[in-house]
Design a protein around this motif. Structure first.
Motif, mmCIF file in Angstrom:
data_model
loop_
_atom_site.group_PDB
_atom_site.id
_atom_site.type_symbol
_atom_site.label_atom_id
_atom_site.label_comp_id
_atom_site.label_asym_id
_atom_site.label_seq_id
_atom_site.Cartn_x
_atom_site.Cartn_y
_atom_site.Cartn_z
ATOM 1 N N THR A 192 0.851 -1.188 0.000
ATOM 2 C CA THR A 192 0.000 0.000 0.000
ATOM 3 C C THR A 192 0.888 1.239 0.000
ATOM 4 O OG1 THR A 192 -0.104 -0.029 2.417
ATOM 5 C CG2 THR A 192 -1.837 -1.237 1.224
ATOM 6 N N PRO A 193 0.326 2.446 -0.211
ATOM 7 C CA PRO A 193 1.187 3.626 -0.387
ATOM 8 C C PRO A 193 1.703 4.258 0.907
ATOM 9 C CG PRO A 193 -1.119 4.210 -0.740
ATOM 10 C CD PRO A 193 -1.090 2.728 -0.536
ATOM 11 N N HIS A 194 1.495 3.624 2.062
ATOM 12 C CA HIS A 194 1.807 4.283 3.332
ATOM 13 C C HIS A 194 3.280 4.656 3.488
ATOM 14 C CE1 HIS A 194 -2.052 2.278 4.049
ATOM 15 N NE2 HIS A 194 -2.285 3.229 4.928
ATOM 16 N N LEU A 195 4.184 3.872 2.910
ATOM 17 C CA LEU A 195 5.617 4.178 2.982
ATOM 18 C C LEU A 195 6.150 4.740 1.664
ATOM 19 C CD1 LEU A 195 7.046 1.092 4.929
ATOM 20 C CD2 LEU A 195 6.547 3.364 5.823
ATOM 21 N N ALA A 196 5.277 4.982 0.714
ATOM 22 C CA ALA A 196 5.675 5.514 -0.601
ATOM 23 C C ALA A 196 6.814 4.690 -1.201
ATOM 24 C CB ALA A 196 6.089 6.980 -0.469
ATOM 25 N N SER A 197 6.686 3.363 -1.117
ATOM 26 C CA SER A 197 7.812 2.497 -1.481
ATOM 27 C C SER A 197 7.482 1.409 -2.488
ATOM 28 C CB SER A 197 8.389 1.839 -0.209
ATOM 29 O OG SER A 197 8.929 2.815 0.648
ATOM 30 N N GLY A 198 6.264 1.395 -3.030
ATOM 31 C CA GLY A 198 5.932 0.349 -3.995
ATOM 32 C C GLY A 198 6.825 0.385 -5.220
ATOM 33 N N ALA A 199 6.983 1.572 -5.812
ATOM 34 C CA ALA A 199 7.835 1.701 -6.992
ATOM 35 C C ALA A 199 9.294 1.403 -6.639
ATOM 36 C CB ALA A 199 7.713 3.101 -7.584
ATOM 37 N N GLY A 200 9.738 1.917 -5.498
ATOM 38 C CA GLY A 200 11.115 1.679 -5.088
ATOM 39 C C GLY A 200 11.424 0.206 -4.896
ATOM 40 N N MET A 201 10.482 -0.530 -4.291
ATOM 41 C CA MET A 201 10.687 -1.964 -4.102
ATOM 42 C C MET A 201 10.780 -2.691 -5.439
ATOM 43 S SD MET A 201 10.998 -2.733 -0.888
ATOM 44 C CE MET A 201 11.964 -1.216 -0.870
ATOM 45 N N ALA A 202 9.956 -2.276 -6.415
ATOM 46 C CA ALA A 202 9.990 -2.911 -7.735
ATOM 47 C C ALA A 202 11.318 -2.648 -8.437
ATOM 48 C CB ALA A 202 8.820 -2.413 -8.578
ATOM 49 N N VAL A 203 11.802 -1.399 -8.364
ATOM 50 C CA VAL A 203 13.088 -1.064 -8.996
ATOM 51 C C VAL A 203 14.219 -1.833 -8.329
ATOM 52 C CG1 VAL A 203 14.737 0.789 -9.485
ATOM 53 C CG2 VAL A 203 12.289 1.209 -9.751
ATOM 54 N N GLU A 204 14.223 -1.856 -6.995
ATOM 55 C CA GLU A 204 15.257 -2.628 -6.282
ATOM 56 C C GLU A 204 15.234 -4.093 -6.710
ATOM 57 O OE1 GLU A 204 15.466 -0.172 -2.026
ATOM 58 O OE2 GLU A 204 14.929 -2.295 -2.059
ATOM 59 N N SER A 205 14.039 -4.672 -6.831
ATOM 60 C CA SER A 205 13.944 -6.092 -7.201
ATOM 61 C C SER A 205 14.529 -6.345 -8.585
ATOM 62 C CB SER A 205 12.486 -6.563 -7.136
ATOM 63 O OG SER A 205 12.067 -6.691 -5.791
ATOM 64 N N GLY A 206 14.274 -5.436 -9.540
ATOM 65 C CA GLY A 206 14.860 -5.580 -10.871
ATOM 66 C C GLY A 206 16.373 -5.555 -10.835
ATOM 67 N N ILE A 207 16.926 -4.653 -10.009
ATOM 68 C CA ILE A 207 18.386 -4.545 -9.881
ATOM 69 C C ILE A 207 18.962 -5.780 -9.210
ATOM 70 C CG2 ILE A 207 20.228 -3.263 -8.711
ATOM 71 C CD1 ILE A 207 18.401 -0.743 -9.067
ATOM 72 N N VAL A 208 18.341 -6.219 -8.111
ATOM 73 C CA VAL A 208 18.837 -7.378 -7.360
ATOM 74 C C VAL A 208 18.774 -8.646 -8.213
ATOM 75 C CG1 VAL A 208 18.387 -8.889 -5.376
ATOM 76 C CG2 VAL A 208 18.368 -6.396 -5.085
ATOM 77 N N LEU A 209 17.715 -8.812 -8.986
ATOM 78 C CA LEU A 209 17.607 -9.982 -9.869
ATOM 79 C C LEU A 209 18.815 -10.055 -10.795
ATOM 80 C CD1 LEU A 209 15.969 -12.367 -11.055
ATOM 81 C CD2 LEU A 209 14.884 -10.703 -12.591
ATOM 82 N N ALA A 210 19.174 -8.931 -11.422
ATOM 83 C CA ALA A 210 20.324 -8.919 -12.330
ATOM 84 C C ALA A 210 21.625 -9.160 -11.569
ATOM 85 C CB ALA A 210 20.380 -7.585 -13.074
ATOM 86 N N GLU A 211 21.769 -8.538 -10.396
ATOM 87 C CA GLU A 211 23.004 -8.716 -9.614
ATOM 88 C C GLU A 211 23.200 -10.178 -9.218
ATOM 89 O OE1 GLU A 211 23.372 -4.313 -7.472
ATOM 90 O OE2 GLU A 211 22.681 -6.034 -6.307
ATOM 91 N N GLU A 212 22.156 -10.824 -8.743
ATOM 92 C CA GLU A 212 22.306 -12.206 -8.266
ATOM 93 C C GLU A 212 22.504 -13.189 -9.410
ATOM 94 O OE1 GLU A 212 22.980 -12.978 -5.336
ATOM 95 O OE2 GLU A 212 22.470 -11.086 -4.351
ATOM 96 N N LEU A 213 21.884 -12.940 -10.561
ATOM 97 C CA LEU A 213 22.138 -13.798 -11.720
ATOM 98 C C LEU A 213 23.577 -13.651 -12.198
ATOM 99 C CD1 LEU A 213 18.793 -13.348 -13.689
ATOM 100 C CD2 LEU A 213 19.674 -15.506 -12.756
ATOM 101 N N ALA A 214 24.125 -12.438 -12.100
ATOM 102 C CA ALA A 214 25.524 -12.225 -12.496
ATOM 103 C C ALA A 214 26.480 -12.911 -11.528
ATOM 104 C CB ALA A 214 25.825 -10.730 -12.564
#
Length: 379
Positions: A299-321
């Motif tokens: 939910t928007p209470h921490l204003a972090s939905g978009a941030g969590m999605a961006v972090e997940s995209g970055i982490v996915l690439a980092e861990e696959l590398a």
């Protein structure tokens, strides 16, 4: 920045071209993966609300090389001001700078943010097919056979489902998961010109319906308000949205009151019920993996939905590398993301429950400040 390439994935399909999907596409492409995006919307649009961008979200966008564009086209600030709903100033939340040269917080119009990310996708020459989604996914051991909704097909080393809280990829390949659950609250949003006296982000507390204002450009803001959700048989039309939001703002002073008195029927107004879910692991099935709202919708209470999605995209690439094979990379991705996403969702839902119960605003602030402090830690 020099990045280690991914050796175990040559071709990847991203299903869903929103914030999380584009973040994953950019991060994977920059590590040598040939990426393709499909998105169901034939015009690749996003609705018109603003978005608050916290320091941790700005940090993630810096990793994608998009920070300067966001600073230039959004609004950056140093703190958030807390008010009682009648406009009485209560407290200023100083927003710590979590990395040198990184702004503390800010906001941007969501369509502007999408255009910034779309521009980077095009620069990387990532093909985007629109008006399209997947209709079948079959793991083959060394990849995934994909059937598309237009009758075409393909084979990929990896399929990433970032296709919203209503994820079709999740429906096809993750039978142990369930839809997001309603939280009992709804969120109102209005995009409007900037009130003359507004300099920082603002929260209005102590009312049954808390609200906040975020600057998104030099002359534009968006305001959100959280209310108990009441089921209806039909959606509100534009006139109902306008009149109801104006009524809900009746008790408010300060810049929230200014918005009530100056809003017009031409301002963009939206209402939607809130839902959240942290899906159980595993977040991957063979070479199919989920990220963003498809697997960690908040939910928007921490204003972090978009941030969590961006972090997940970055982490996915980092861990696959980092990993020697796809399975090890996907396992490491979910292990790294699960506790952080759980903290955000649990904290956000807890604040929502407090608001519905008219709980002590000090307890509300305590949960928020604790969660935001943890978000500042490296991801």
């Amino acid at each position: 920045m020099e990045r280690e390439n991914i050796s175990s994935v040559q071709e990847a399909l991203i299903v869903g071209g929103g914030i999380g999907g584009m973040a994953a596409a950019i991060a994977l492409s920059e590590r040598g993966v040939k990426v393709e995006i499909v998105d169901l919307d034939p015009e690749w649009r996003v609705y018109g609300a603003g978005i608050t961008i916290t320091g941790p979200t700005l940090r993630a966008y810096r990793r994608l090389g998009l920070l300067e564009a966001i600073k230039a086209q959004g609004a950056i600030t140093t703190k958030t001001r807390l008010f009682k709903y009648d406009g009485t100033h209560l407290h200023d939340l100083e927003e710590p700078v979590i990395e040198e040269g990184l702004p503390a917080t800010g906001g941007i119009m969501r369509p502007v943010l999408h255009k910034i990310m779309q521009k980077r996708v095009r620069e990387l020459e990532i093909p985007v097919r629109l008006g399209l989604t997947v209709s079948a996914l079959v793991n083959t051991g060394d990849g995934v056979d994909v059937a598309f909704s237009d009758g075409s097909s393909g084979h990929y080393d990896l399929v990433v489902g970032s296709d919203s809280v209503f994820s079709g990829v999740r429906e096809l390949s993750f039978p142990h998961m369930a839809p997001a659950q309603p939280t009992g609250q709804g969120c109102w949003r209005i995009s409007i010109r900037k009130p003359p006296g507004l300099e920082y982000g603002e929260f209005y507390l102590g009312h049954a319906n808390p609200c906040g204002i975020t600057a998104c450009a030099p002359d534009q803001v968006y305001m959100w308000m959280l209310t108990p959700h009441v089921e209806r048989e039909s959606f509100m039309d534009g006139e109902e949205l306008f009149n109801e939001l104006k009524r809900l703002l009746g008790d408010f002073g300060g810049n929230a009151g200014w918005i009530r008195d100056n809003m017009t029927r031409s301002d963009w107004i939206n209402y939607r019920p809130l839902a959240a879910v942290l899906q159980p692991m595993p977040w991957y099935n063979g070479r199919i993996v989920l990220l963003g709202d498809a697997v960690h919708a908040t939910t928007p209470h921490l204003a972090s939905g978009a941030g969590m999605a961006v972090e997940s995209g970055i982490v996915l690439a980092e861990e696959l590398a980092r990993a020697g094979d796809v399975a090890a990379g996907l396992s490491a991705y979910q292990q790294r993301r699960y506790p952080r996403c759980k903290d955000v969702i649990d904290s956000s839902v807890s604040v929502g429950r407090l608001q519905l119960a008219h709980g002590d605003p000090r307890e509300h602030a305590k949960i928020l400040e604790g969660a935001l402090s943890r978000l500042n830690e490296p991801f």
